[in-house]
Design a protein around this motif. Sequence first.
Motif, PDB file in Angstrom:
ATOM      1  N   ILE A 126       0.842  -1.202   0.000  1.00 43.93           N
ATOM      2  CA  ILE A 126       0.000   0.000   0.000  1.00 43.93           C
ATOM      3  C   ILE A 126       0.877   1.252   0.000  1.00 43.93           C
ATOM      4  CG2 ILE A 126      -1.672   1.322   1.343  1.00 43.93           C
ATOM      5  CD1 ILE A 126      -2.861  -1.329   2.279  1.00 43.93           C
ATOM      6  N   ALA A 127       1.956   1.242   0.795  1.00 46.36           N
ATOM      7  CA  ALA A 127       2.861   2.400   0.838  1.00 46.36           C
ATOM      8  C   ALA A 127       3.517   2.633  -0.522  1.00 46.36           C
ATOM      9  CB  ALA A 127       3.922   2.184   1.913  1.00 46.36           C
ATOM     10  N   LEU A 128       3.936   1.560  -1.198  1.00 44.06           N
ATOM     11  CA  LEU A 128       4.523   1.710  -2.529  1.00 44.06           C
ATOM     12  C   LEU A 128       3.509   2.270  -3.519  1.00 44.06           C
ATOM     13  CD1 LEU A 128       6.620  -1.570  -2.810  1.00 44.06           C
ATOM     14  CD2 LEU A 128       7.505   0.762  -2.676  1.00 44.06           C
ATOM     15  N   LEU A 129       2.275   1.818  -3.422  1.00 41.56           N
ATOM     16  CA  LEU A 129       1.232   2.347  -4.302  1.00 41.56           C
ATOM     17  C   LEU A 129       0.995   3.827  -4.043  1.00 41.56           C
ATOM     18  CD1 LEU A 129      -1.320  -0.622  -4.207  1.00 41.56           C
ATOM     19  CD2 LEU A 129       0.040   0.124  -6.173  1.00 41.56           C
ATOM     20  N   MET A 130       1.086   4.236  -2.782  1.00 38.09           N
ATOM     21  CA  MET A 130       0.953   5.661  -2.458  1.00 38.09           C
ATOM     22  C   MET A 130       2.078   6.467  -3.100  1.00 38.09           C
ATOM     23  SD  MET A 130      -0.099   5.394   1.583  1.00 38.09           S
ATOM     24  CE  MET A 130       0.099   7.160   1.853  1.00 38.09           C
ATOM     25  N   CYS A 131       3.307   5.941  -3.042  1.00 37.54           N
ATOM     26  CA  CYS A 131       4.443   6.642  -3.656  1.00 37.54           C
ATOM     27  C   CYS A 131       4.266   6.750  -5.172  1.00 37.54           C
ATOM     28  CB  CYS A 131       5.744   5.913  -3.332  1.00 37.54           C
ATOM     29  SG  CYS A 131       6.221   5.944  -1.589  1.00 37.54           S
ATOM     30  N   LEU A 132       3.834   5.657  -5.785  1.00 36.85           N
ATOM     31  CA  LEU A 132       3.642   5.675  -7.235  1.00 36.85           C
ATOM     32  C   LEU A 132       2.511   6.624  -7.631  1.00 36.85           C
ATOM     33  CD1 LEU A 132       3.973   1.856  -8.040  1.00 36.85           C
ATOM     34  CD2 LEU A 132       5.689   3.650  -8.353  1.00 36.85           C
ATOM     35  N   ALA A 133       1.420   6.597  -6.859  1.00 35.46           N
ATOM     36  CA  ALA A 133       0.306   7.504  -7.157  1.00 35.46           C
ATOM     37  C   ALA A 133       0.725   8.958  -6.977  1.00 35.46           C
ATOM     38  CB  ALA A 133      -0.883   7.174  -6.254  1.00 35.46           C
ATOM     39  N   GLY A 134       1.504   9.239  -5.922  1.00 35.65           N
ATOM     40  CA  GLY A 134       1.984  10.600  -5.714  1.00 35.65           C
ATOM     41  C   GLY A 134       2.903  11.059  -6.826  1.00 35.65           C
TER      42      GLY A 134
ATOM     43  N   GLU B 298      11.659  30.324  -7.831  1.00 35.19           N
ATOM     44  CA  GLU B 298      11.077  29.155  -8.484  1.00 35.19           C
ATOM     45  C   GLU B 298       9.733  28.886  -7.812  1.00 35.19           C
ATOM     46  OE1 GLU B 298      13.752  25.917  -8.209  1.00 35.19           O
ATOM     47  OE2 GLU B 298      15.042  26.615  -9.835  1.00 35.19           O
ATOM     48  N   ILE B 299       8.661  29.014  -8.561  1.00 39.16           N
ATOM     49  CA  ILE B 299       7.312  28.888  -8.004  1.00 39.16           C
ATOM     50  C   ILE B 299       6.741  27.550  -8.422  1.00 39.16           C
ATOM     51  CG2 ILE B 299       5.073  30.015  -7.784  1.00 39.16           C
ATOM     52  CD1 ILE B 299       6.406  32.558  -8.864  1.00 39.16           C
ATOM     53  N   LYS B 300       6.167  26.833  -7.473  1.00 37.65           N
ATOM     54  CA  LYS B 300       5.706  25.485  -7.781  1.00 37.65           C
ATOM     55  C   LYS B 300       4.540  25.088  -6.894  1.00 37.65           C
ATOM     56  CE  LYS B 300       7.585  20.860  -8.669  1.00 37.65           C
ATOM     57  NZ  LYS B 300       8.809  20.009  -8.636  1.00 37.65           N
ATOM     58  N   ASN B 301       3.587  24.426  -7.495  1.00 36.27           N
ATOM     59  CA  ASN B 301       2.510  23.758  -6.764  1.00 36.27           C
ATOM     60  C   ASN B 301       2.536  22.288  -7.160  1.00 36.27           C
ATOM     61  OD1 ASN B 301      -0.668  22.837  -7.366  1.00 36.27           O
ATOM     62  ND2 ASN B 301      -0.240  23.542  -5.301  1.00 36.27           N
ATOM     63  N   ASP B 302       2.939  21.439  -6.235  1.00 36.41           N
ATOM     64  CA  ASP B 302       3.087  20.008  -6.505  1.00 36.41           C
ATOM     65  C   ASP B 302       2.148  19.236  -5.583  1.00 36.41           C
ATOM     66  OD1 ASP B 302       3.848  17.430  -7.008  1.00 36.41           O
ATOM     67  OD2 ASP B 302       5.993  17.848  -7.036  1.00 36.41           O
ATOM     68  N   PRO B 303       0.952  18.884  -6.058  1.00 32.66           N
ATOM     69  CA  PRO B 303      -0.025  18.221  -5.177  1.00 32.66           C
ATOM     70  C   PRO B 303       0.360  16.812  -4.782  1.00 32.66           C
ATOM     71  CG  PRO B 303      -0.817  18.227  -7.449  1.00 32.66           C
ATOM     72  CD  PRO B 303       0.440  19.049  -7.433  1.00 32.66           C
ATOM     73  N   GLY B 304       1.320  16.210  -5.489  1.00 26.17           N
ATOM     74  CA  GLY B 304       1.675  14.833  -5.181  1.00 26.17           C
ATOM     75  C   GLY B 304       2.689  14.683  -4.067  1.00 26.17           C
ATOM     76  N   VAL B 305       3.337  15.780  -3.658  1.00 30.35           N
ATOM     77  CA  VAL B 305       4.396  15.693  -2.647  1.00 30.35           C
ATOM     78  C   VAL B 305       3.892  15.140  -1.318  1.00 30.35           C
ATOM     79  CG1 VAL B 305       5.945  17.080  -1.216  1.00 30.35           C
ATOM     80  CG2 VAL B 305       5.910  17.393  -3.683  1.00 30.35           C
ATOM     81  N   PRO B 306       2.760  15.627  -0.753  1.00 29.86           N
ATOM     82  CA  PRO B 306       2.302  15.057   0.521  1.00 29.86           C
ATOM     83  C   PRO B 306       2.050  13.548   0.438  1.00 29.86           C
ATOM     84  CG  PRO B 306       1.137  17.094   0.060  1.00 29.86           C
ATOM     85  CD  PRO B 306       1.882  16.742  -1.185  1.00 29.86           C
ATOM     86  N   LEU B 307       1.506  13.092  -0.685  1.00 32.44           N
ATOM     87  CA  LEU B 307       1.234  11.663  -0.828  1.00 32.44           C
ATOM     88  C   LEU B 307       2.537  10.871  -0.928  1.00 32.44           C
ATOM     89  CD1 LEU B 307      -0.995   9.571  -1.053  1.00 32.44           C
ATOM     90  CD2 LEU B 307      -1.020   9.919  -3.522  1.00 32.44           C
ATOM     91  N   VAL B 308       3.525  11.409  -1.630  1.00 35.25           N
ATOM     92  CA  VAL B 308       4.825  10.730  -1.728  1.00 35.25           C
ATOM     93  C   VAL B 308       5.494  10.662  -0.362  1.00 35.25           C
ATOM     94  CG1 VAL B 308       7.146  10.871  -2.694  1.00 35.25           C
ATOM     95  CG2 VAL B 308       5.164  11.300  -4.150  1.00 35.25           C
ATOM     96  N   TYR B 309       5.484  11.770   0.381  1.00 35.36           N
ATOM     97  CA  TYR B 309       6.082  11.776   1.716  1.00 35.36           C
ATOM     98  C   TYR B 309       5.369  10.802   2.640  1.00 35.36           C
ATOM     99  CZ  TYR B 309       8.982  15.875   0.709  1.00 35.36           C
ATOM    100  OH  TYR B 309       9.924  16.731   0.202  1.00 35.36           O
ATOM    101  N   ALA B 310       4.030  10.816   2.590  1.00 30.72           N
ATOM    102  CA  ALA B 310       3.269   9.884   3.422  1.00 30.72           C
ATOM    103  C   ALA B 310       3.572   8.440   3.029  1.00 30.72           C
ATOM    104  CB  ALA B 310       1.772  10.170   3.291  1.00 30.72           C
ATOM    105  N   GLY B 311       3.707   8.196   1.730  1.00 23.34           N
ATOM    106  CA  GLY B 311       4.021   6.851   1.267  1.00 23.34           C
ATOM    107  C   GLY B 311       5.385   6.378   1.750  1.00 23.34           C
TER     108      GLY B 311
END
Length: 437
Positions: A177-185, A368-381
């Motif tokens: 599940i954690a790996l899937l979270m990283c991949l999804a992020g 450098e301006i950035k909005n990366d919505p996947g970062v929290p999911l990758v960190y949580a994963g």
Amino acid sequence: MAVITGLSALGTIIPQNKGLEYYLTNYPTEGDKGLEYYLTNYPTQGDKGLEYYLSNYPTEGDKVLGFLDYQLLLLLQLDHIYSAWYFYAAIGLLGASLMACTYTTQLPTAKVAQRWRFASTPLALRKQGTPQVLPSARLSDVASQLAAKSYQVFLQDGQLYAFKGLAGRLGPIGVHIALLMCLAGTAWSGFGTWKGTAMCPEGQEFVVGQALRPASSLASYPAGADTVLQVNKFTIDTRPDGSVAQFYSDLTLRDFYGKELLTKRISVNDPFRYNGVTMPGVPMGTKLYATFLPLELPPEDGRPPRGISILARDLDTVTFYDSKGQSKAWVSCLEDIVGSTGLEIKNDPGVEGLGIVLEDIVGSTGLEIKNDPGVPLVYAGFGALMITTLISYVSHSQVWALQQGSDVVVVGKSNRAKVLFAKELDSALDAVPEVQQ
């Protein structure tokens, strides 16, 4: 997973998504077929410029690794590996494999491990391993000794089943599940990111959203982009030898109605964050900034016009040169003159017959301006991956026992640390008292 690892490693070797201006300035190009041909036939993605690859991966002479040139690099989309279709295809295949393994193997194993599985016959005990016989013993005493060693014990009609470490069976499911979270992020970051760069002088402001560009049509516009950012001050800390130690920018964020939302002093490693938008400072290195102030129209004979050259090494020192290239004046920003109407001019006999007043030295900050919505999911994963990996190393130990007349037949097994488990079981059985007949 090996393909993803290999592509990620390749992406660290080949520079990814660099700005076009950088390569136009630092890597002048002479393409063998012309720049227009490659722009038409090898379109690039992201922020990288084609000029970089034309210069650094030539088709003639020494090729990188003996075979890699810019034509092959662009054809294989190696300038933007992390957004290439084959990278996301590899992520999708790995995700599908993990889900299939979880559903067909890990979940059934966990369900079996949670059942109370009594062994009702000596044959059933032998299927689990080599049994031990305790003469003149009671099953209840065996249960007491196992319970003292943190086993969960169940008794039923002269049969015993005990286990501990069930989390070790559930750990692999958590790892998947954690790996899937990283991949999804990672995928979410690739398709849902907004990013851009901005260079803003002191005292000026800009709308954050105007500097952002979406990575794909699936990216959602960040709420924090509907704001106005003002650069209050830009400063540079230098070391005693004159080299740059750190860049600092004092920023204020406001909404469209002028309400102040956040004020912060940022540096390269201490970014500005608001409502999903992150703005770290850009390390700009040590540069020289120069300009030319003409004092006459270009002469008809083609010689350079008379004028003043102005050279700024940093925010502290500006030097003025006459038409002959001789230094005639320089200014230094001293602490005791900050706030005065003009900055002090040193050695000023006049430049080209003109008196010079330098009112101010204004710096610009790069963001450098950035909005990366996947970062929290990758960190949580990754956080979950570390925890579940440790849980996976917990031993799942099981013990079965059967009362056979005055004797107790015992057998046990463990999926990990088998030697330690054998010693633990022997210790528990040695402590079982012998029943006097």
